[in-house]
Design a protein around this motif. Sequence first.
Motif, PDB file in Angstrom:
ATOM      1  N   LEU B 210       1.120  -0.953  -0.291  1.00 30.88           N
ATOM      2  CA  LEU B 210       0.076   0.029  -0.009  1.00 30.88           C
ATOM      3  C   LEU B 210       0.561   1.547   0.459  1.00 30.88           C
ATOM      4  O   LEU B 210       2.209   0.731   0.198  1.00 30.88           O
ATOM      5  CB  LEU B 210      -0.854   0.025   1.313  1.00 30.88           C
ATOM      6  CG  LEU B 210      -1.820  -1.496   1.608  1.00 30.88           C
ATOM      7  CD1 LEU B 210      -2.999  -1.130   3.005  1.00 30.88           C
ATOM      8  CD2 LEU B 210      -2.779  -1.224  -0.020  1.00 30.88           C
ATOM      9  N   ASN B 211       0.335   2.478   0.012  1.00 31.67           N
ATOM     10  CA  ASN B 211       1.054   3.807   0.112  1.00 31.67           C
ATOM     11  C   ASN B 211       0.806   4.051   1.115  1.00 31.67           C
ATOM     12  O   ASN B 211       0.279   5.482   1.544  1.00 31.67           O
ATOM     13  CB  ASN B 211       0.145   4.743  -1.442  1.00 31.67           C
ATOM     14  CG  ASN B 211       1.396   4.530  -2.727  1.00 31.67           C
ATOM     15  OD1 ASN B 211       2.040   4.169  -2.598  1.00 31.67           O
ATOM     16  ND2 ASN B 211       0.217   4.770  -3.724  1.00 31.67           N
ATOM     17  N   GLU B 212       0.834   3.186   1.834  1.00 31.51           N
ATOM     18  CA  GLU B 212       1.415   3.957   3.334  1.00 31.51           C
ATOM     19  C   GLU B 212       2.073   3.166   4.161  1.00 31.51           C
ATOM     20  O   GLU B 212       2.679   2.564   3.838  1.00 31.51           O
ATOM     21  CB  GLU B 212      -0.528   3.126   3.853  1.00 31.51           C
ATOM     22  CG  GLU B 212      -1.562   3.962   4.136  1.00 31.51           C
ATOM     23  CD  GLU B 212      -2.823   3.500   4.504  1.00 31.51           C
ATOM     24  OE1 GLU B 212      -3.463   3.049   5.938  1.00 31.51           O
ATOM     25  OE2 GLU B 212      -3.766   2.617   3.753  1.00 31.51           O
ATOM     26  N   ARG B 213       1.865   3.512   5.640  1.00 31.87           N
ATOM     27  CA  ARG B 213       3.056   3.354   5.938  1.00 31.87           C
ATOM     28  C   ARG B 213       2.047   3.597   8.201  1.00 31.87           C
ATOM     29  O   ARG B 213       1.665   3.541   8.235  1.00 31.87           O
ATOM     30  CB  ARG B 213       4.270   4.220   6.471  1.00 31.87           C
ATOM     31  CG  ARG B 213       4.899   4.077   5.335  1.00 31.87           C
ATOM     32  CD  ARG B 213       6.229   4.872   5.116  1.00 31.87           C
ATOM     33  NE  ARG B 213       7.346   4.248   3.495  1.00 31.87           N
ATOM     34  CZ  ARG B 213       8.372   4.085   3.855  1.00 31.87           C
ATOM     35  NH1 ARG B 213       8.599   2.616   4.558  1.00 31.87           N
ATOM     36  NH2 ARG B 213       8.350   3.561   2.688  1.00 31.87           N
ATOM     37  N   ARG B 223       6.047  -0.450   5.442  1.00 30.95           N
ATOM     38  CA  ARG B 223       5.483  -0.325   4.845  1.00 30.95           C
ATOM     39  C   ARG B 223       4.176  -0.858   5.179  1.00 30.95           C
ATOM     40  O   ARG B 223       4.677  -2.213   5.406  1.00 30.95           O
ATOM     41  CB  ARG B 223       6.325  -0.317   2.737  1.00 30.95           C
ATOM     42  CG  ARG B 223       5.073  -0.231   1.964  1.00 30.95           C
ATOM     43  CD  ARG B 223       5.402  -0.858   0.697  1.00 30.95           C
ATOM     44  NE  ARG B 223       4.373   0.833  -0.335  1.00 30.95           N
ATOM     45  CZ  ARG B 223       4.991   0.758  -1.413  1.00 30.95           C
ATOM     46  NH1 ARG B 223       6.200   0.761  -2.080  1.00 30.95           N
ATOM     47  NH2 ARG B 223       4.500   1.586  -2.172  1.00 30.95           N
ATOM     48  N   HIS B 225       0.897  -3.699   4.142  1.00 35.62           N
ATOM     49  CA  HIS B 225       0.627  -4.851   2.639  1.00 35.62           C
ATOM     50  C   HIS B 225      -0.647  -4.623   3.110  1.00 35.62           C
ATOM     51  O   HIS B 225      -0.570  -5.374   4.435  1.00 35.62           O
ATOM     52  CB  HIS B 225       1.505  -5.800   2.531  1.00 35.62           C
ATOM     53  CG  HIS B 225       2.526  -5.072   2.432  1.00 35.62           C
ATOM     54  ND1 HIS B 225       3.882  -4.386   2.865  1.00 35.62           N
ATOM     55  CD2 HIS B 225       3.735  -5.985   1.293  1.00 35.62           C
ATOM     56  CE1 HIS B 225       4.586  -4.345   2.513  1.00 35.62           C
ATOM     57  NE2 HIS B 225       4.912  -5.322   1.098  1.00 35.62           N
TER      58      HIS B 225
END
Lengths: 244, 244
Positions: B210-213, B223, B225
Motif C-alpha cells: 500500500l502507499n501507507e506506512r 510500509r 501490505h
Amino acid sequence: MKADLNPHISVDCVVFGFDGNELNVLLINRDPADASHPTGKLKLPGDLIIRSEMLAAAAQRILTEFTGLHDIYLKQFGIFDDPQRLDSSDDLEWLRNRSGLSIERVVTVAYYSLVKINHSIQTDLSIAYHACWYPCASIPALIFDHNRIIENGMEVLRRELLTEPLCFELLPDKFAINQLQRLYEAILGCSLDNRNFRKKIQRLPYIEPLNERQKGVPHKPARLHVFDNEKYLLLKKDHTIFIL
Amino acid sequence: MKADLNPHISVDCVVFGFDGNELNVLLINRDPADASHPTGKLKLPGDLIIRSEMLAAAAQRILTEFTGLHDIYLKQFGIFDDPQRLDSSDDLEWLRNRSGLSIERVVTVAYYSLVKINHSIQTDLSIAYHACWYPCASIPALIFDHNRIIENGMEVLRRELLTEPLCFELLPDKFAINQLQRLYEAILGCSLDNRNFRKKIQRLPYIEPLNERQKGVPHKPARLHVFDNEKYLLLKKDHTIFIL
C-alpha cells in the motif's frame, strides 16, 4: 463372542478397487453363510476394536481377517459419531447378540484404501462372510450408516484424485490416456470430454509419452505413457504457493 | 460428577494464540483453584463427552465452558488412542475421582484452532480453572499425553502455514512484512533471513503493498501490505496441478 472387545469404539474399512473399467468397494455379509440369515445384509469390513488395541492396528487386523488383504495402506479419513447411528432396524440387536456385550453407542473410525483388483481375497472368513467387490455406482442398502461412510470416503477419494497423483497406483506402469480417463470417470462418477482430457494430460510435463503402443487390443493401439514421479515432486514443490 | 458422561471418549482443544510476537497455547489447571491442589497440574481444555453428544459439539461446549471462547473454528486433527495414554502417574486416579466413573481406556479426539489473542477469556470456569496462555516454546509437563497432542497440533499447524494462507487471520488487515515474518518464525520455531523472506513475499502477487506506512512505532515506520484473498484463490486454482 469375544470377551476382550471394546464395546464403544469400532473401525470400518472402505476399500476401493478399480478393475480397469469401474470403481468398486469391498463388502462382506453381516452374517456368515451358515448362520440363520442365509442371504444376509451387507456391510463394510469392520468390527469393534480389542480393548488393548490401537485403531490403525485394528483396521489392518480386521481387513486381513475378513478379506485376506494385508500390508495395504489404510488412511484414516473420518470419525462417525452420531449417537443414533446404530439405532435403525434390527442392527443394534444383531450387534449385541453377536458380541455378547451390552452396547449403547459405538463411535466408528473409518479408514480407506485404493487397490488394483488383482489381489486374491480368499481366507476362511472372507469365504464365510462372502467378501466381494460391488460397483460403487449401485451399492445396496447396508447396515448402520455404512452407506454414508462410503459416500464420505468417495468424497475424500475425489478430492485426493484432483490434487494428488494417486491414480497411477491403479494403472499399469505403461498406460494409454484413455485408460487414465476411464479411471477419472469412474472415480468422479461422470464422463469427461475426450479431447479436453487428452489436451490437459498432454500439458502435464510429468506424464511422458513413450515410443511404444498398446499390444493385443481390439481397437487401434494407443500410445503408451508413463508417470514420472520425480518430475511430479519437483513441480509440486514449485507450485505450492505458500512454501517459503 | 456428571452421570451422563461417556467414560470412553473425550475431546481436547489445542487453541493456539499469537500475540504479535510469540505463539501461545491455552491451558487450564487440572483442578479448580479451591480444590485440594492449589497449584495444580496443567492440561488442555478438554473433557469426556456427554453420552448423547456429537464430538464437534462437545469440543465447542467444552471450549466455551472452560475459556469463554465461542464460535471459534475448531478443526479435528487427530485421534489419540494409545491404550496406555492415561496410565502414567496419578492422573487416571484423578479422572476416576472427578468423574465418579469406572474409567479404563479413553480415546481422545483432538481439535485445534488459531486465534488472535484479543479475546476475553473470562468465565466462571475459566477463572476457577485459571485458563491462561502459555508460550509454545516453554510448555510445562501436562497430564496424560497432552504434551504430545500439542506437538502433533504444532506439526499440523506448520504444514498448513506452508500451504494455506491462514496466517493472515492472525495479523491486522494492514501489516508490515516484518510482522508477517515474526508470525512465521513463531510458528516454525526458527529465525528466517530478513532479506530472503522479504524477497519471497514480494514475489507473491496476492500480497499487495500500500502507499501507507506504520504509525506510532518506535522504529522507522515500515510500509503496510494487504492480503488479496481473491487473487490468492485464482492463483491457487491455476497452481493446483492435478485439477482437471
